[in-house]
Write a protein that holds these residues in place. Structure first.
Motif, PDB file in Angstrom:
ATOM      1  N   ALA A  10      -0.304   4.013   2.186  1.00 50.99           N
ATOM      2  CA  ALA A  10       0.639   4.108   3.308  1.00 50.99           C
ATOM      3  C   ALA A  10       2.026   4.493   2.798  1.00 50.99           C
ATOM      4  O   ALA A  10       2.731   5.272   3.440  1.00 50.99           O
TER       5      ALA A  10
ATOM      6  N   PHE B 182      -1.842   6.804   6.291  1.00 51.50           N
ATOM      7  CA  PHE B 182      -1.953   5.569   7.051  1.00 51.50           C
ATOM      8  C   PHE B 182      -3.368   5.359   7.560  1.00 51.50           C
ATOM      9  O   PHE B 182      -3.915   6.209   8.244  1.00 51.50           O
ATOM     10  N   SER B 183      -3.926   4.216   7.236  1.00 49.54           N
ATOM     11  CA  SER B 183      -5.279   3.871   7.655  1.00 49.54           C
ATOM     12  C   SER B 183      -5.210   3.009   8.916  1.00 49.54           C
ATOM     13  O   SER B 183      -4.367   2.114   9.024  1.00 49.54           O
ATOM     14  N   ASP B 184      -6.102   3.253   9.843  1.00 49.87           N
ATOM     15  CA  ASP B 184      -6.171   2.469  11.070  1.00 49.87           C
ATOM     16  C   ASP B 184      -6.913   1.164  10.776  1.00 49.87           C
ATOM     17  O   ASP B 184      -8.007   0.929  11.273  1.00 49.87           O
TER      18      ASP B 184
ATOM     19  N   LYS C 258      -2.121  -3.252   9.650  1.00 50.45           N
ATOM     20  CA  LYS C 258      -1.234  -3.459  10.796  1.00 50.45           C
ATOM     21  C   LYS C 258      -0.644  -4.873  10.766  1.00 50.45           C
ATOM     22  O   LYS C 258       0.541  -5.062  11.073  1.00 50.45           O
TER      23      LYS C 258
ATOM     24  N   ALA D  54       2.112  -4.827   8.288  1.00 47.46           N
ATOM     25  CA  ALA D  54       3.316  -4.204   8.844  1.00 47.46           C
ATOM     26  C   ALA D  54       4.092  -5.217   9.701  1.00 47.46           C
ATOM     27  O   ALA D  54       5.320  -5.313   9.607  1.00 47.46           O
TER      28      ALA D  54
ATOM     29  N   PHE E  99       3.213  -1.248  13.097  1.00 49.14           N
ATOM     30  CA  PHE E  99       2.522  -0.177  12.378  1.00 49.14           C
ATOM     31  C   PHE E  99       2.954   1.201  12.880  1.00 49.14           C
ATOM     32  O   PHE E  99       3.312   2.080  12.090  1.00 49.14           O
TER      33      PHE E  99
ATOM     34  N   VAL F  60       4.842   4.361  10.944  1.00 45.23           N
ATOM     35  CA  VAL F  60       4.283   5.716  10.909  1.00 45.23           C
ATOM     36  C   VAL F  60       5.300   6.710  11.475  1.00 45.23           C
ATOM     37  O   VAL F  60       5.561   7.761  10.871  1.00 45.23           O
TER      38      VAL F  60
ATOM     39  N   TYR G 252       8.203   7.319   9.104  1.00 43.40           N
ATOM     40  CA  TYR G 252       7.785   8.167   7.981  1.00 43.40           C
ATOM     41  C   TYR G 252       7.749   9.634   8.416  1.00 43.40           C
ATOM     42  O   TYR G 252       8.235  10.522   7.719  1.00 43.40           O
TER      43      TYR G 252
ATOM     44  N   SER H  84       9.037   5.826   3.023  1.00 44.47           N
ATOM     45  CA  SER H  84       8.067   4.832   3.439  1.00 44.47           C
ATOM     46  C   SER H  84       8.755   3.518   3.715  1.00 44.47           C
ATOM     47  O   SER H  84       9.704   3.152   3.054  1.00 44.47           O
TER      48      SER H  84
END
Length: 136
Positions: free
Chosen positions: A50, A55-57, A62, A65, A119, A123, A126, A134
């Motif tokens: 990240a 970014f991973s779901d 999350k 974050a 989250f 994103v 960024y 980041s």
């Protein structure tokens, strides 16, 4: 040095660019990151990715974050964004008030959960900053 944490981008953005922080602040951000990794059980590799913009779901990412956002003071325990705190923190690293307001307008939007809000703010920050800083 890359921007490390802050959440962000604006909403949970704690927009703390390590290069612009005092040694004490840098240590605090690093400590918060470690604490949130331990508290959420997120895979450190997901956090590292990240930071690079991948970014991973992932629910734990999350949660990380949101944890970080709370520790920095960008969201309260209920998940409400602390806009004035965010504005203050952004203003310390972005010297243009119009840019700060634009980032907040674009990136601070309440989502279905405090974790999702944090989250998506990271994103957005960024993606909307020219240096792709980041927050994690």
């Amino acid at each position: 040095m890359k921007s490390f944490l802050i959440i962000s981008s604006v909403l949970c953005m704690s927009i703390y660019v390590l290069a612009d922080l005092s040694d004490e602040q840098k240590q605090k951000v690093i400590r918060y990151g470690k604490e949130c990794i331990a508290e959420t059980g997120v895979d450190k590799e997901l956090v590292d990715k990240a930071r690079q913009g991948s970014f991973s779901d992932d629910p734990k990412l999350k949660a990380f974050a949101f944890c970080l956002s709370k520790k920095i003071g960008l969201q309260n325990a209920d998940g409400d964004v602390q806009t004035e705190v965010l504005k203050e923190k952004l203003s310390s690293v972005v010297d243009n008030a119009e840019t700060v307001n634009s980032l907040i307008s674009a990136c601070v939007q309440k989502k279905g959960s405090p974790e999702e809000t944090a989250f998506q703010t990271f994103v957005c920050y960024y993606e909307k900053t020219p240096t792709h800083a980041s927050i994690f």
